[in-house]
Design an enzyme around this catalytic site. Structure first.
Site, short mmCIF file in Angstrom:
data_model
loop_
_atom_site.label_atom_id
_atom_site.label_comp_id
_atom_site.label_asym_id
_atom_site.label_seq_id
_atom_site.Cartn_x
_atom_site.Cartn_y
_atom_site.Cartn_z
N HIS A 1 0.99 -1.36 -0.04
CA HIS A 1 0.08 -0.19 -0.17
C HIS A 1 0.83 1.19 0.12
O HIS A 1 0.56 2.22 -0.44
CB HIS A 1 -0.97 0.00 1.11
N HIS B 1 7.56 -2.18 2.48
CA HIS B 1 7.45 -0.91 2.37
C HIS B 1 8.99 -0.22 2.05
O HIS B 1 8.90 0.70 1.35
CB HIS B 1 6.65 -0.17 3.39
N GLU C 1 6.89 4.64 13.99
CA GLU C 1 5.34 4.63 14.62
C GLU C 1 5.42 4.77 15.95
O GLU C 1 6.05 4.10 16.55
CB GLU C 1 4.75 3.19 14.11
N LYS D 1 0.54 5.45 -2.05
CA LYS D 1 0.52 6.88 -1.32
C LYS D 1 1.07 8.05 -2.31
O LYS D 1 2.08 7.75 -2.81
CB LYS D 1 1.39 6.78 0.12
N LYS E 1 8.16 0.03 15.97
CA LYS E 1 6.99 0.55 16.89
C LYS E 1 7.25 1.14 18.24
O LYS E 1 8.35 1.12 18.73
CB LYS E 1 5.98 -1.01 17.27
N ASP F 1 7.38 -7.08 8.68
CA ASP F 1 6.18 -6.32 8.57
C ASP F 1 6.43 -5.36 7.62
O ASP F 1 5.47 -4.62 7.05
CB ASP F 1 5.72 -6.05 9.93
#
Ligand code: BG6
Length: 527
Positions: free
Chosen positions: A209, A271, A247, A213, A371, A266
């Site tokens: 995804h 990405h 994040e 963007k 994270k 992940d």
């Protein structure tokens, strides 16, 4: 009279959208989170922007007992909650909802596919959607091979090219596959084999995804739509590149999935390597899907393979312990629900990659993600070399001591939030002496365009409907990317707890990571 030289238009990327042909979209895993949070809000936004064809149907396919009406009502509630275009306009929704259906079945049940086939045939007759179909795999990844095989067995997939297909089915079928696409090179390759038994590569749309963007696509327009940056985009001027995806949240109830994945699987394999390849790729000869993806794959192939024995020198992994991120108290990762007590999964990873090609030899690319960091931010920083001579002192300014080096130029591509691009330059502050302070030249997406960027899924769904796979991951791309990170995963798996560093939630990661970059005379750029 002399005329200006004409710029050849080799293949100009289409600047306006066509409306897709009539088709049906089947979403497997229709009762899941992705469908509610992303897919239906994206479909609604496309309907709102009048980008869907007049004749169009969506079929949700999932295990849960439900009728068409109940499914429509659930999806309406999801759009009310997650759409960026709220309040939802009932007239637009009602038109969309009129074409929404539901098939209840287990993914492994052939009868479900028979029912799906019937439903499709009925809708195709009613809406005149010809037999054009998109199958969206929004299921748990373990079900991808099952769904694909069942679609094949039920003969629900057309030949790859309309011109080759039988005269009674001159239509297209496509499949969108969500991430994670495998969990290492071997599983990704095996999944490709299964998918290719039923779909030809030209029919396969692997989603990342990040490519949807707006600001990620802007990397290409910024680089290749201007003439002044490309000459500075290489080893002669660039000292190093940093790609940061930070994040501020923990794993937010996704502990079950995350504990089997970790930061590399992940975020990095997909990405971040995608961002790297867009930053590092050569200009494509044309702007079609194959040409663009050829260039991206060349970059991935030029990355020096990570030697399992040298992982400790090339990467750092960390896990967060209890702390406060953005005013919110977070438990230690190991205490999150559905995370193994003795977990060694990394919630933070940083690595240095070398792109061994003519343009980038000797320029390290640092990738860093985590994270529970202090901020939610994704950005790429291109740090330039310092000027060859120091002609000016720096004027006093925060964070700088007398005698420190002058700050080098930095180009920052802010992917999210506060999307934009800025260039740090040294300028003379007011006053009688000539000295330097850093200043920013900048472009802010919102100020320039007056709107927030659209959601990635809107663009990606539309591209798939139009048969444009430029922003999707090709088979060789996904396998090459897995090949790159697999040594990291193997080394960490066999090291267990050894070398796993801890950091408090709300900090910028383990101190080991600071030492890692400092040992090369550089520092992390923390926004
Ligand atoms: C997903 C990851 O792919 O990307 C998540 O599985 C992560 O863990 C998310 O939070 C980040 O996406 P975005 O668009 O919010 O930056």
């Amino acid at each position: 009279m002399a005329t200006a030289p004409v710029v050849p238009e080799i293949s100009v990327a289409p600047s306006r959208y066509e409306i897709p042909q009539a088709f049906s979209l089947v979403i497997f895993g229709a009762s899941g989170d992705l469908t509610r949070r992303k897919l239906f809000p994206a479909l609604y936004a496309l309907a709102h922007d009048k980008l869907l064809p007049e004749r169009f149907a969506v079929i949700g396919f999932a295990r849960r007992e439900m009728g068409h009406e109940a499914f429509r009502a659930e999806m309406r509630a999801a759009v009310d909650e997650f759409s960026r275009l709220r309040p939802v306009q009932t007239e637009i929704w009602d038109r969309l909802a009129g074409g929404i259906y539901y098939v209840q079945a287990a993914f492994e049940d052939p009868a479900g596919y028979e029912a799906l086939g019937k439903q499709l045939a009925e809708l195709e007759a009613r809406y005149g959607t010809c037999g054009n179909r998109i199958y969206y795999l929004a299921t748990p990844p373990a079900s991808y091979p099952t769904v694909v095989a069942q679609l094949g067995a039920a003969k629900l997939v057309s030949e790859p090219w309309p011109e080759l297909s039988s005269p009674d089915w001159p239509c297209w079928s496509r499949v969108i596959v969500e991430k994670p696409f495998g969990r290492d090179l071997a599983t990704a390759a095996a999944l490709n084999v299964e998918i290719h038994k039923v779909f030809h590569e030209t029919q396969v749309y692997r989603i990342d995804h990040y490519l949807g963007k707006e600001t990620v696509q802007n990397i290409l327009t910024f680089r290749f739509g201007n003439s002044i940056f490309e000459p500075l985009w290489n080893r002669r001027y660039v000292d190093h590149v940093q790609v940061l995806v930070a994040e501020d949240l923990g794993v937010e109830g996704r502990g079950g999935y995350y504990d089997t994945a970790g930061a590399v699987r992940d975020m990095m394999q997909n990405h971040m390597l995608q961002l790297l390849s867009l930053i590092a790729m050569e200009p494509p000869a044309t702007f079609d899907a194959e040409a663009v993806r050829d260039e991206k794959v060349k970059v991935l192939r030029a990355i020096r393979p990570i030697d399992v024995a040298r992982v400790a020198e090339l990467a750092v992994r960390g896990q967060y312990v209890r702390g406060t991120a953005r005013g919110k108290r977070l438990p230690a990762y190991a205490d999150e629900p559905r995370v193994a007590e003795d977990t060694t999964t990394e919630t933070y990873a940083a690595t240095r990659l070398e792109v061994d090609n003519w343009r980038w030899a000797g320029v390290p690319f640092y990738l860093r993600t985590g994270k529970a960091l202090p901020k939610q931010v994704t950005e790429v920083t291109i740090q330039y070399r310092r000027p060859p001579l120091r002609l000016f002192e720096h004027a006093p300014h925060p964070g700088h001591k007398p005698g420190d080096e002058i700050e080098p130029n930095r180009l920052t591509l802010r992917i999210q939030p506060d999307e934009g691009i800025s260039l740090r330059v040294g300028l003379k502050p007011p006053g009688p002496r000539i000295s330097l302070v850093p200043a920013r030249l900048g472009f802010a997406y919102r100020d320039t365009f007056g709107v927030d960027p659209a959601e990635a899924y809107e663009r990606l769904l539309l591209d798939c409907m139009l048969g444009d796979s430029t922003l999707f991951i090709r088979r060789d791309e996904v396998e090459t990317a897995w090949g790159l990170v697999t040594p990291l995963l193997q080394a960490w798996e066999s090291a267990g707890r050894d070398g796993l560093a801890y950091y408090p939630a709300g900090s910028w990661g383990p101190t080991e990571a600071d030492r890692f970059i400092q040992s090369a005379g550089r520092a992390w750029v923390n926004p």
